[in-house]
Design a protein around this motif. Structure first.
Motif, short mmCIF file in Angstrom:
data_model
loop_
_atom_site.label_atom_id
_atom_site.label_comp_id
_atom_site.label_asym_id
_atom_site.label_seq_id
_atom_site.Cartn_x
_atom_site.Cartn_y
_atom_site.Cartn_z
N HIS A 143 -131.00 6.60 82.56
CA HIS A 143 -130.79 5.16 82.34
C HIS A 143 -130.89 4.77 80.86
O HIS A 143 -129.99 4.11 80.33
CB HIS A 143 -131.82 4.38 83.17
CG HIS A 143 -131.77 2.91 82.93
ND1 HIS A 143 -130.80 2.09 83.47
CD2 HIS A 143 -132.54 2.10 82.16
CE1 HIS A 143 -130.99 0.86 83.07
NE2 HIS A 143 -132.04 0.83 82.27
N HIS A 144 -131.95 5.17 80.18
CA HIS A 144 -132.08 4.79 78.77
C HIS A 144 -131.01 5.45 77.91
O HIS A 144 -130.60 4.91 76.89
CB HIS A 144 -133.48 5.12 78.23
CG HIS A 144 -134.52 4.17 78.77
ND1 HIS A 144 -135.87 4.40 78.66
CD2 HIS A 144 -134.39 2.99 79.41
CE1 HIS A 144 -136.52 3.41 79.24
NE2 HIS A 144 -135.64 2.54 79.69
N ALA A 145 -130.52 6.61 78.35
CA ALA A 145 -129.43 7.26 77.60
C ALA A 145 -128.18 6.39 77.67
O ALA A 145 -127.47 6.24 76.68
CB ALA A 145 -129.16 8.64 78.15
N LYS A 146 -127.92 5.80 78.85
CA LYS A 146 -126.76 4.89 78.96
C LYS A 146 -126.93 3.72 78.01
O LYS A 146 -125.98 3.29 77.36
CB LYS A 146 -126.65 4.34 80.39
CG LYS A 146 -125.86 5.18 81.34
CD LYS A 146 -125.74 4.42 82.66
CE LYS A 146 -125.03 5.22 83.71
NZ LYS A 146 -125.04 4.54 85.02
N GLU A 147 -128.17 3.21 77.94
CA GLU A 147 -128.40 2.06 77.05
C GLU A 147 -128.27 2.48 75.59
O GLU A 147 -127.52 1.89 74.82
CB GLU A 147 -129.80 1.48 77.30
CG GLU A 147 -129.91 0.78 78.64
CD GLU A 147 -131.29 0.21 78.91
OE1 GLU A 147 -131.38 -0.64 79.79
OE2 GLU A 147 -132.27 0.61 78.26
N GLU A 148 -129.04 3.51 75.21
CA GLU A 148 -129.12 3.86 73.79
C GLU A 148 -127.84 4.50 73.26
O GLU A 148 -127.42 4.21 72.15
CB GLU A 148 -130.30 4.80 73.55
CG GLU A 148 -131.63 4.11 73.80
CD GLU A 148 -132.82 4.99 73.45
OE1 GLU A 148 -132.64 6.08 72.89
OE2 GLU A 148 -133.95 4.55 73.73
N GLU A 168 -139.65 -0.63 72.45
CA GLU A 168 -140.33 -0.52 73.76
C GLU A 168 -140.00 0.81 74.44
O GLU A 168 -140.86 1.40 75.08
CB GLU A 168 -139.96 -1.71 74.65
CG GLU A 168 -140.64 -2.98 74.17
CD GLU A 168 -140.40 -4.21 75.03
OE1 GLU A 168 -141.12 -5.20 74.83
OE2 GLU A 168 -139.49 -4.18 75.90
N HIS A 169 -138.76 1.30 74.29
CA HIS A 169 -138.45 2.64 74.83
C HIS A 169 -139.37 3.67 74.18
O HIS A 169 -139.89 4.57 74.83
CB HIS A 169 -137.00 3.04 74.52
CG HIS A 169 -135.97 2.29 75.31
ND1 HIS A 169 -134.62 2.51 75.16
CD2 HIS A 169 -136.08 1.33 76.26
CE1 HIS A 169 -133.94 1.73 75.99
NE2 HIS A 169 -134.81 0.98 76.65
N ARG A 170 -139.56 3.52 72.85
CA ARG A 170 -140.38 4.50 72.10
C ARG A 170 -141.84 4.44 72.57
O ARG A 170 -142.45 5.48 72.86
CB ARG A 170 -140.30 4.22 70.59
CG ARG A 170 -140.88 5.32 69.72
CD ARG A 170 -141.10 4.87 68.29
NE ARG A 170 -142.07 3.80 68.16
CZ ARG A 170 -143.38 3.94 68.28
NH1 ARG A 170 -143.91 5.12 68.51
NH2 ARG A 170 -144.20 2.88 68.16
N GLY A 204 -141.99 -5.58 82.14
CA GLY A 204 -141.63 -6.66 81.22
C GLY A 204 -140.30 -6.37 80.55
O GLY A 204 -139.45 -7.25 80.38
N HIS A 205 -140.10 -5.10 80.19
CA HIS A 205 -138.88 -4.67 79.51
C HIS A 205 -137.65 -4.89 80.42
O HIS A 205 -136.65 -5.46 80.00
CB HIS A 205 -139.04 -3.17 79.18
CG HIS A 205 -137.89 -2.56 78.46
ND1 HIS A 205 -137.71 -2.69 77.11
CD2 HIS A 205 -136.84 -1.81 78.92
CE1 HIS A 205 -136.60 -2.03 76.75
NE2 HIS A 205 -136.07 -1.49 77.83
N ILE A 206 -137.79 -4.49 81.66
CA ILE A 206 -136.68 -4.64 82.62
C ILE A 206 -136.36 -6.12 82.85
O ILE A 206 -135.20 -6.53 82.90
CB ILE A 206 -137.04 -3.93 83.96
CG1 ILE A 206 -136.95 -2.41 83.77
CG2 ILE A 206 -136.16 -4.41 85.10
CD1 ILE A 206 -137.41 -1.60 84.96
N LYS A 208 -136.76 -8.55 80.74
CA LYS A 208 -136.04 -9.05 79.56
C LYS A 208 -134.58 -8.60 79.58
O LYS A 208 -133.69 -9.36 79.26
CB LYS A 208 -136.71 -8.55 78.27
CG LYS A 208 -137.89 -9.41 77.85
CD LYS A 208 -138.48 -8.91 76.55
CE LYS A 208 -139.62 -7.97 76.83
NZ LYS A 208 -140.33 -7.47 75.67
N GLU A 209 -134.36 -7.33 79.99
CA GLU A 209 -132.98 -6.84 80.01
C GLU A 209 -132.17 -7.56 81.10
O GLU A 209 -131.05 -7.98 80.85
CB GLU A 209 -132.96 -5.32 80.23
CG GLU A 209 -133.48 -4.61 79.00
CD GLU A 209 -133.40 -3.08 79.07
OE1 GLU A 209 -133.40 -2.46 78.01
OE2 GLU A 209 -133.35 -2.53 80.19
N ASP A 210 -132.76 -7.68 82.29
CA ASP A 210 -132.02 -8.31 83.40
C ASP A 210 -131.71 -9.78 83.11
O ASP A 210 -130.63 -10.27 83.40
CB ASP A 210 -132.86 -8.26 84.69
CG ASP A 210 -132.84 -6.87 85.33
OD1 ASP A 210 -132.10 -6.00 84.83
OD2 ASP A 210 -133.59 -6.66 86.31
#
Ligand SMILES: [Fe+2]
Ligand SMILES: [Fe+2]
Length: 267
Positions: A143-148, A168-170, A204-206, A208-210
């Motif tokens: 999932h994060h690979a798709k984002e980054e 936040e990923h880091r 919290g991260h999810i 914010k993204e959603d």
């Protein structure tokens, strides 16, 4: 007032704590954000505030920064038209939101997993390793690979909102590494701390993204870019097909295990 538009929101809240409370009343949770480097002007655009709300917000903030002075409140320049406040997703963004749902199902199980955890027991240590495997292979590599590697690349690296998401990923990765290290040492308390912190950070991260990032991205992407994202995500899905189905099965298994334990405990 214009000079404050280009300042980081955390800095402004630090100098004028009342501005944090004002943002909260507009459902803008900067005070709770773990990074908070977004600029004041970006917050209005990213949250897609209707013009009247933007004016009301800026007026209240200006009164805190310049008490007793009626300053001119500038209208913030928008790159995309203001929407009607309803959230809709393009197909590739919808796919990411669906992946969040799988991740949230695993996060919801963390308190149960940690309840009687003792990582000096081989069985418990194995469960922790399986959770870490889910996080690393599904939440991060897939999932994060798709984002980054794909989605975020459509936007400028200089955007504070992207920097804060990457940060936040880091931080998430640091927690996961700490879970592994401390499990290895048999330090149950630290495993509990880092896994709980990871869960809270990611929830919290999810959110914010959603609710903020993806709708804002959708408003700023052209139809051609959306098509391109769709095709590239499909390729990633193909590459990770086995991993994704194995990890979804793992979540299903864990959910079943805990719901079964609940039934047996209530008999
Ligand atoms: Fe993310
Ligand atoms: Fe995400």
């Amino acid at each position: 007032m214009k000079q404050y538009l280009n300042r980081g929101i955390k800095e402004i809240i630090q100098e004028f704590p009342e501005t944090g409370r004002i943002l909260d009343t507009f459902n803008i949770g900067c005070t709770a954000c773990s990074v908070g480097t977004c600029l004041l002007k970006d917050i209005v655009e990213v949250h897609n505030l209707p013009y009247e709300e933007e004016r009301a917000l800026m007026l209240q903030i200006s009164r805190v920064i310049y008490p007793g002075v009626e300053v001119e409140v500038p209208r913030i320049e928008r790159k995309a038209p203001v929407g009607d406040g309803k959230i809709t997703y393009s197909p590739p963004m919808r796919a990411l939101v669906d992946e969040h749902t799988v991740i949230k199902r695993l996060l919801a199980l963390i308190p149960r997993i940690l309840e009687d955890l003792d990582v000096t027991r081989e069985h418990d240590r194995q469960v922790v390793l399986e959770v870490v495997d889910f996080i690393r292979s599904y939440a991060d590599r897939f999932h994060h690979a798709k984002e980054e590697d794909i989605l975020f690349k459509e936007f400028s690296d200089d955007l504070e909102i992207l920097k804060s998401m990457l940060e936040e990923h880091r931080i998430g990765r640091e927690h996961v590494k700490a879970v592994l290290d401390t499990a290895e040492r048999g330090d149950t308390l630290s495993v509990k701390f880092h896994l709980t912190s990871y869960g809270q950070l990611l929830l919290g991260h999810i959110k914010k993204e959603d609710e903020i990032l993806y709708p804002w991205m959708d408003r700023n992407l052209s139809t051609a870019q959306v098509g391109e994202l769709f095709a590239r995500f499909a390729k990633t899905d193909e590459q990770f097909r086995d991993t994704a189905s194995r990890q979804k099965e793992f979540v299903r298994r864990l959910e079943k295990k805990f719901s079964h334990e609940e039934v047996t405990n209530n008999v």
